[in-house]
Design an enzyme around this catalytic site. Structure first.
Site, PDB file in Angstrom:
ATOM      1  N   ASP A  24     -65.683 -80.435 -36.662  1.00  0.00           N
ATOM      2  CA  ASP A  24     -65.800 -81.103 -37.955  1.00  0.00           C
ATOM      3  C   ASP A  24     -64.456 -81.568 -38.500  1.00  0.00           C
ATOM      4  O   ASP A  24     -63.396 -81.175 -38.007  1.00  0.00           O
ATOM      5  CB  ASP A  24     -66.499 -80.176 -38.972  1.00  0.00           C
ATOM      6  CG  ASP A  24     -66.092 -78.707 -38.816  1.00  0.00           C
ATOM      7  OD1 ASP A  24     -64.999 -78.444 -38.295  1.00  0.00           O
ATOM      8  OD2 ASP A  24     -66.871 -77.831 -39.221  1.00  0.00           O
ATOM      9  N   ASN A  35     -72.077 -67.814 -45.486  1.00  0.00           N
ATOM     10  CA  ASN A  35     -73.463 -68.175 -45.796  1.00  0.00           C
ATOM     11  C   ASN A  35     -74.244 -68.523 -44.524  1.00  0.00           C
ATOM     12  O   ASN A  35     -75.358 -68.993 -44.590  1.00  0.00           O
ATOM     13  CB  ASN A  35     -73.507 -69.357 -46.778  1.00  0.00           C
ATOM     14  CG  ASN A  35     -72.847 -70.610 -46.207  1.00  0.00           C
ATOM     15  OD1 ASN A  35     -72.419 -70.634 -45.047  1.00  0.00           O
ATOM     16  ND2 ASN A  35     -72.768 -71.656 -47.005  1.00  0.00           N
ATOM     17  N   HIS A  69     -73.272 -70.709 -42.156  1.00  0.00           N
ATOM     18  CA  HIS A  69     -73.119 -72.056 -41.597  1.00  0.00           C
ATOM     19  C   HIS A  69     -72.387 -72.012 -40.250  1.00  0.00           C
ATOM     20  O   HIS A  69     -71.601 -71.110 -39.970  1.00  0.00           O
ATOM     21  CB  HIS A  69     -72.450 -73.025 -42.588  1.00  0.00           C
ATOM     22  CG  HIS A  69     -70.992 -72.811 -42.848  1.00  0.00           C
ATOM     23  ND1 HIS A  69     -70.401 -73.100 -44.067  1.00  0.00           N
ATOM     24  CD2 HIS A  69     -69.969 -72.368 -42.065  1.00  0.00           C
ATOM     25  CE1 HIS A  69     -69.110 -72.840 -44.011  1.00  0.00           C
ATOM     26  NE2 HIS A  69     -68.824 -72.399 -42.804  1.00  0.00           N
ATOM     27  N   GLU A 122     -74.633 -76.472 -43.459  1.00  0.00           N
ATOM     28  CA  GLU A 122     -74.886 -75.493 -44.508  1.00  0.00           C
ATOM     29  C   GLU A 122     -76.359 -75.071 -44.485  1.00  0.00           C
ATOM     30  O   GLU A 122     -77.202 -75.752 -43.887  1.00  0.00           O
ATOM     31  CB  GLU A 122     -74.539 -76.103 -45.878  1.00  0.00           C
ATOM     32  CG  GLU A 122     -73.089 -76.572 -46.005  1.00  0.00           C
ATOM     33  CD  GLU A 122     -72.097 -75.418 -46.246  1.00  0.00           C
ATOM     34  OE1 GLU A 122     -72.351 -74.277 -45.828  1.00  0.00           O
ATOM     35  OE2 GLU A 122     -71.049 -75.684 -46.868  1.00  0.00           O
TER      36      GLU A 122
HETATM   37  C1  F6R Z   1     -64.622 -74.660 -38.704  1.00  0.00           C
HETATM   38  C2  F6R Z   1     -66.053 -74.541 -38.997  1.00  0.00           C
HETATM   39  C3  F6R Z   1     -66.615 -73.450 -39.849  1.00  0.00           C
HETATM   40  C4  F6R Z   1     -65.904 -72.101 -39.701  1.00  0.00           C
HETATM   41  C5  F6R Z   1     -66.511 -71.075 -40.647  1.00  0.00           C
HETATM   42  C6  F6R Z   1     -65.787 -69.747 -40.588  1.00  0.00           C
HETATM   43  O1  F6R Z   1     -64.351 -75.760 -37.882  1.00  0.00           O
HETATM   44  O2  F6R Z   1     -66.779 -75.369 -38.570  1.00  0.00           O
HETATM   45  O3  F6R Z   1     -67.981 -73.299 -39.543  1.00  0.00           O
HETATM   46  O4  F6R Z   1     -66.014 -71.661 -38.376  1.00  0.00           O
HETATM   47  O5  F6R Z   1     -66.451 -71.562 -41.960  1.00  0.00           O
HETATM   48  O6  F6R Z   1     -64.496 -69.910 -41.103  1.00  0.00           O
HETATM   49  P1  F6R Z   1     -63.423 -68.740 -41.037  1.00  0.00           P
HETATM   50  O7  F6R Z   1     -63.069 -68.550 -39.613  1.00  0.00           O
HETATM   51  O8  F6R Z   1     -62.258 -69.264 -41.835  1.00  0.00           O
HETATM   52  O9  F6R Z   1     -64.061 -67.538 -41.646  1.00  0.00           O
END
Ligand code: F6R
Length: 252
Positions: free
Chosen positions: A67, A136, A138, A143
């Site tokens: 992303d 959450n 995702h 989301e």
């Molecule tokens: C990042 C992404 C997100 C993260 C998720 C966890 O490219 O797509 O899905 O993997 O938000 O983030 P952290 O590792 O910061 O807890």
């Protein structure tokens, strides 16, 4: 599903890096799907070390990130392009022409999503996709509520995601992003899901042991035929001792 529980974050990062190194050694022209966020920082640190000290090469690999924020230039310090440059790409021998992230400045978001999907398909699909998990549930920026059939699309981020991620970069992040969809992720040949820390324990247990539902996007991963989950002890804390424990392999 293979669930591997490591004692701590350091060991989790080492194990993740070894799995990626194994993939690259077996198939140097691998297509890797990459994630940003705090979870894979240790993994990228270890991959850089392996490149410098053990000759691990990315020269023939292709990468696709999950992303990018919509509206940010690649040079913006908040962008995922900058994150990847800082933590991995600038320190290894990856060919910049084979590094892909969605274009955060694309004037036509829909066209950019179609182009990104096509680029993944043209590369032969993703061999190994690295994922983190949001609090959450995702994956990518899909989301809760995202349809399980989605491909790359422009998405609205939840207030929670905006506030967690803004805190990380100590600046306000955009409220929209371009993210690979759930279907794009599920098409990967293999998936490596990483989670660490106590704040992920509850969502990890729900995602891996609960019902498969769009309300918890990571739960769909239960249906992937080649999923490895790497957790530290804290993130594994709420996995039930019953059925799931039989699947949990301790790797020391
Ligand atoms: C990042 C992404 C997100 C993260 C998720 C966890 O490219 O797509 O899905 O993997 O938000 O983030 P952290 O590792 O910061 O807890």
């Amino acid at each position: 599903m293979d669930i591997l529980v490591k004692e701590d974050y350091e060991r989790l990062s080492l194990a993740a890096a070894r799995l990626i190194a194994q993939q690259l050694r077996r198939k140097p022209e691998s297509v890797l799907g990459l994630a940003t966020g705090t979870t894979p920082l240790g993994l990228y640190r270890e991959l850089v070390r392996m490149h410098r000290e053990e000759g691990l090469s990315f020269a023939r690999a292709t990468t696709f990130n999950l992303d990018e924020y919509y509206g940010l230039a690649p040079s913006d310090p908040r962008s995922y392009r900058r994150f990847m440059e800082e933590h991995l790409f600038a320190h290894v021998d990856v060919d910049p022409a084979r590094v892909h992230l969605p274009d955060g400045l694309a004037p036509d978001g829909e066209a950019e999503c179609a182009r990104y999907e096509q680029a993944i398909a043209q590369a032969g699909g993703i061999d190994l996709q690295v994922l983190g998990i949001g609090r959450n549930g995702h994956i990518g920026f899909n989301e809760p509520g995202t349809s399980l059939g989605t491909t790359t699309q422009v998405v609205d981020l939840t207030d929670e995601t905006v506030s967690v991620n803004s805190r990380l970069v100590q600046a306000e992040i955009p409220r929209r992003a371009i993210s690979m969809g759930i279907k794009s992720i599920m098409r990967s040949h293999a998936i490596l899901l990483l989670a660490c820390g106590p704040e992920k324990a509850e969502i990890v247990a729900k995602a891996l042991e609960g019902r498969v539902t769009p309300d918890l996007p990571a739960s769909i991963l239960q249906l992937h035929p080649n999923l490895t989950v790497l957790l530290d002890r804290e993130a594994a804390a709420f996995l039930s001792p019953g059925e799931a424990a039989a699947e949990v392999r301790e790797v020391l």
